[in-house]
Design an enzyme around this catalytic site. Structure first.
Site, PDB file in Angstrom:
ATOM      1  N   THR A 143     -48.332  26.213  10.727  1.00  0.00           N
ATOM      2  CA  THR A 143     -49.567  25.637  11.232  1.00  0.00           C
ATOM      3  C   THR A 143     -50.452  26.738  11.824  1.00  0.00           C
ATOM      4  O   THR A 143     -49.988  27.602  12.563  1.00  0.00           O
ATOM      5  CB  THR A 143     -49.270  24.565  12.292  1.00  0.00           C
ATOM      6  OG1 THR A 143     -48.505  23.514  11.706  1.00  0.00           O
ATOM      7  CG2 THR A 143     -50.532  24.018  12.910  1.00  0.00           C
ATOM      8  N   ASN A 149     -51.711  24.162   6.501  1.00  0.00           N
ATOM      9  CA  ASN A 149     -51.420  23.224   7.583  1.00  0.00           C
ATOM     10  C   ASN A 149     -52.203  23.631   8.827  1.00  0.00           C
ATOM     11  O   ASN A 149     -52.092  24.773   9.278  1.00  0.00           O
ATOM     12  CB  ASN A 149     -49.908  23.247   7.837  1.00  0.00           C
ATOM     13  CG  ASN A 149     -49.440  22.221   8.832  1.00  0.00           C
ATOM     14  OD1 ASN A 149     -49.869  22.204   9.973  1.00  0.00           O
ATOM     15  ND2 ASN A 149     -48.505  21.381   8.412  1.00  0.00           N
ATOM     16  N   ASN A 204     -51.600  18.550  11.058  1.00  0.00           N
ATOM     17  CA  ASN A 204     -50.364  18.431  11.840  1.00  0.00           C
ATOM     18  C   ASN A 204     -50.674  17.800  13.193  1.00  0.00           C
ATOM     19  O   ASN A 204     -51.254  18.445  14.070  1.00  0.00           O
ATOM     20  CB  ASN A 204     -49.721  19.803  12.021  1.00  0.00           C
ATOM     21  CG  ASN A 204     -48.340  19.721  12.659  1.00  0.00           C
ATOM     22  OD1 ASN A 204     -47.940  18.682  13.181  1.00  0.00           O
ATOM     23  ND2 ASN A 204     -47.625  20.832  12.639  1.00  0.00           N
ATOM     24  N   GLY A 240     -44.423  26.206   8.511  1.00  0.00           N
ATOM     25  CA  GLY A 240     -43.661  26.731   9.631  1.00  0.00           C
ATOM     26  C   GLY A 240     -42.920  28.008   9.319  1.00  0.00           C
ATOM     27  O   GLY A 240     -42.734  28.851  10.198  1.00  0.00           O
ATOM     28  N   ASN A 290     -42.037  15.402  10.447  1.00  0.00           N
ATOM     29  CA  ASN A 290     -41.826  16.629  11.220  1.00  0.00           C
ATOM     30  C   ASN A 290     -40.420  16.627  11.831  1.00  0.00           C
ATOM     31  O   ASN A 290     -39.581  15.821  11.458  1.00  0.00           O
ATOM     32  CB  ASN A 290     -42.909  16.718  12.305  1.00  0.00           C
ATOM     33  CG  ASN A 290     -43.330  18.140  12.612  1.00  0.00           C
ATOM     34  OD1 ASN A 290     -42.483  19.017  12.754  1.00  0.00           O
ATOM     35  ND2 ASN A 290     -44.622  18.376  12.704  1.00  0.00           N
ATOM     36  N   THR A 304     -35.334  23.988   6.809  1.00  0.00           N
ATOM     37  CA  THR A 304     -34.071  24.362   7.443  1.00  0.00           C
ATOM     38  C   THR A 304     -32.948  24.494   6.427  1.00  0.00           C
ATOM     39  O   THR A 304     -32.103  25.388   6.542  1.00  0.00           O
ATOM     40  CB  THR A 304     -33.703  23.334   8.521  1.00  0.00           C
ATOM     41  OG1 THR A 304     -34.770  23.262   9.477  1.00  0.00           O
ATOM     42  CG2 THR A 304     -32.422  23.726   9.239  1.00  0.00           C
ATOM     43  N   THR A 364     -46.404  20.935  21.280  1.00  0.00           N
ATOM     44  CA  THR A 364     -47.731  21.065  21.888  1.00  0.00           C
ATOM     45  C   THR A 364     -47.967  19.809  22.708  1.00  0.00           C
ATOM     46  O   THR A 364     -47.983  18.700  22.159  1.00  0.00           O
ATOM     47  CB  THR A 364     -48.828  21.220  20.813  1.00  0.00           C
ATOM     48  OG1 THR A 364     -48.608  22.436  20.093  1.00  0.00           O
ATOM     49  CG2 THR A 364     -50.212  21.258  21.447  1.00  0.00           C
ATOM     50  N   GLY A 402     -44.368  26.218  19.280  1.00  0.00           N
ATOM     51  CA  GLY A 402     -45.643  25.921  19.933  1.00  0.00           C
ATOM     52  C   GLY A 402     -46.851  26.475  19.191  1.00  0.00           C
ATOM     53  O   GLY A 402     -47.785  26.994  19.817  1.00  0.00           O
ATOM     54  N   LYS A 421     -46.266  31.081   8.942  1.00  0.00           N
ATOM     55  CA  LYS A 421     -47.345  30.487   9.736  1.00  0.00           C
ATOM     56  C   LYS A 421     -48.700  31.132   9.460  1.00  0.00           C
ATOM     57  O   LYS A 421     -49.742  30.494   9.631  1.00  0.00           O
ATOM     58  CB  LYS A 421     -47.013  30.598  11.230  1.00  0.00           C
ATOM     59  CG  LYS A 421     -45.801  29.801  11.662  1.00  0.00           C
ATOM     60  CD  LYS A 421     -45.505  30.021  13.135  1.00  0.00           C
ATOM     61  CE  LYS A 421     -44.259  29.260  13.560  1.00  0.00           C
ATOM     62  NZ  LYS A 421     -44.408  27.804  13.463  1.00  0.00           N
TER      63      LYS A 421
END
Length: 349
Positions: A97, A150, A183, A74, A257, A330, A189, A125, A77
């Site tokens: 991803t 991913n 994923n 993430g 996730n 994070t 999504t 997304g 990407k």
């Protein structure tokens, strides 16, 4: 350097100053600017020297990791910043991803800081430049650590055809990845999490396993497959999921996730924003679900723990609950590169 265990996040004054400046910016712009700064060779050299750690190799699903701490998917990407992020000391980096075709993701704003909670809410997304771009970037990497890729499905692909997207991406990235993560757990999504259950899950895992077996023969190398799941799954749902993983001989599970739940941040201004919550408020749920998966899966698959890691003690606790590896995202935004070193030192013991 003497190893030190923190019960609180590491105090890095240099990073705190830089974060104060970046946090004045819109979150997604700050994210992009930080990655651009990290891509400069001089910055990478300084980071590698300042946050150096001692290696403690460990073997997981047939691969040798220089330490147990990795970067979750993430943050990069498209595979554009692998070498830059590798300078932070990670034993593995997971990019993506990525989807078969490029897609813009959801409209902005789609990333929100909940600073007092050390949390984020995102609804990106699967915005990415497509698997062909990622493959080109991965081929250029100099980072010597383990690289995970991913993969996901495009938004416009119907759920009943999702296996075509996943197997296509697996075929494209197989020769360049050390492992591949599937994923099926992003909340951003529509319908994606339905792939975690029942016949859709069985069909997807069976298709991926068959493709993996064929590619192993073609490329004469075995690339492990991990599946990334949501922390919102019930015990009953985990029963079915873990059985499918065992039946299809999947190599690893990543738990987990972001969460769709908001209870820990229910009074925050952004609590009603759609998307996945990550960061410190996720720790309790993520640890609980990690332990629940460990109890069900035993030694049948390796476990990677993700969610709520803000200090080395958090990472060590994930190992104690059954994980072989730990990933950050994070916490890195809020604590900076010192968090990577703290987690490596704490899990090296």
């Amino acid at each position: 350097m003497e190893s030190k265990s923190f019960s609180q996040p590491p105090n890095d004054l240099l990073f705190s100053l830089g974060r104060a400046i970046l946090f004045e910016m819109e979150p997604e712009k700050a994210h992009d600017l930080t990655l651009q700064m990290l891509s400069k060779p001089a910055v990478q050299s300084r980071l590698a020297a300042r946050y150096a750690t001692k290696a403690a190799p460990t073997e997981v699903f047939g691969l040798t990791f220089q330490n147990r701490i990795g970067l979750a998917a993430g943050l990069d990407k498209n595979g554009d910043y692998i070498d830059a992020l590798g300078a932070l000391g990670f034993g593995h980096i997971e990019v993506g991803t990525v989807t078969p075709k490029p897609q813009p993701g959801n409209p902005q704003p789609r990333l929100f800081r909940l600073t007092q909670h050390q949390a984020l809410i995102n609804r990106f997304g699967f915005n990415n430049k497509g698997v062909d771009h990622l493959v080109r970037q991965v081929r250029l990497r100099r980072y010597p650590g383990i690289l995970g890729i991913n993969i996901g499905k495009n938004l416009v692909t119907p759920l009943q055809d999702a296996h075509y997207d996943y197997t296509y991406c697996l075929e494209r990235v197989y020769r360049y990845a050390d492992y591949v993560t599937v994923n099926i757990s992003s909340p951003n999504t529509t319908g994606l999490r339905d792939l975690q259950h029942g016949e859709r899950l069985d069909h997807l895992l069976e298709s991926l396993k068959q493709t993996q077996q064929r590619l192993t023969t073609e490329h004469e190398r075995y690339v492990p497959i991990a599946v990334k799941i949501a922390p919102d799954m019930s015990d009953e749902e985990l029963d079915g999921f873990c059985k499918a993983v065992i039946d299809n001989e999947i190599d690893a599970i990543i738990t987990g996730n972001t969460t769709s739940g908001r209870e820990p941040v229910r009074n925050h201004l952004y609590a009603r924003e759609a998307g996945g919550l990550s960061g410190a408020p996720l720790k309790k749920l993520a640890d609980d679900r990690l332990q629940a998966v460990a109890e069900r899966i035993g030694s049948k698959a390796a476990l990677i723990g993700v969610g709520g890691v803000s200090c080395g003690l958090d990472a060590s606790q994930k190992l104690a609950k059954g994980a072989s590896l730990v990933q950050l995202y994070t916490g890195l935004i809020y604590q900076g590169p010192a968090l990577v070193r703290d987690c490596i030192d704490s899990t090296n013991r």
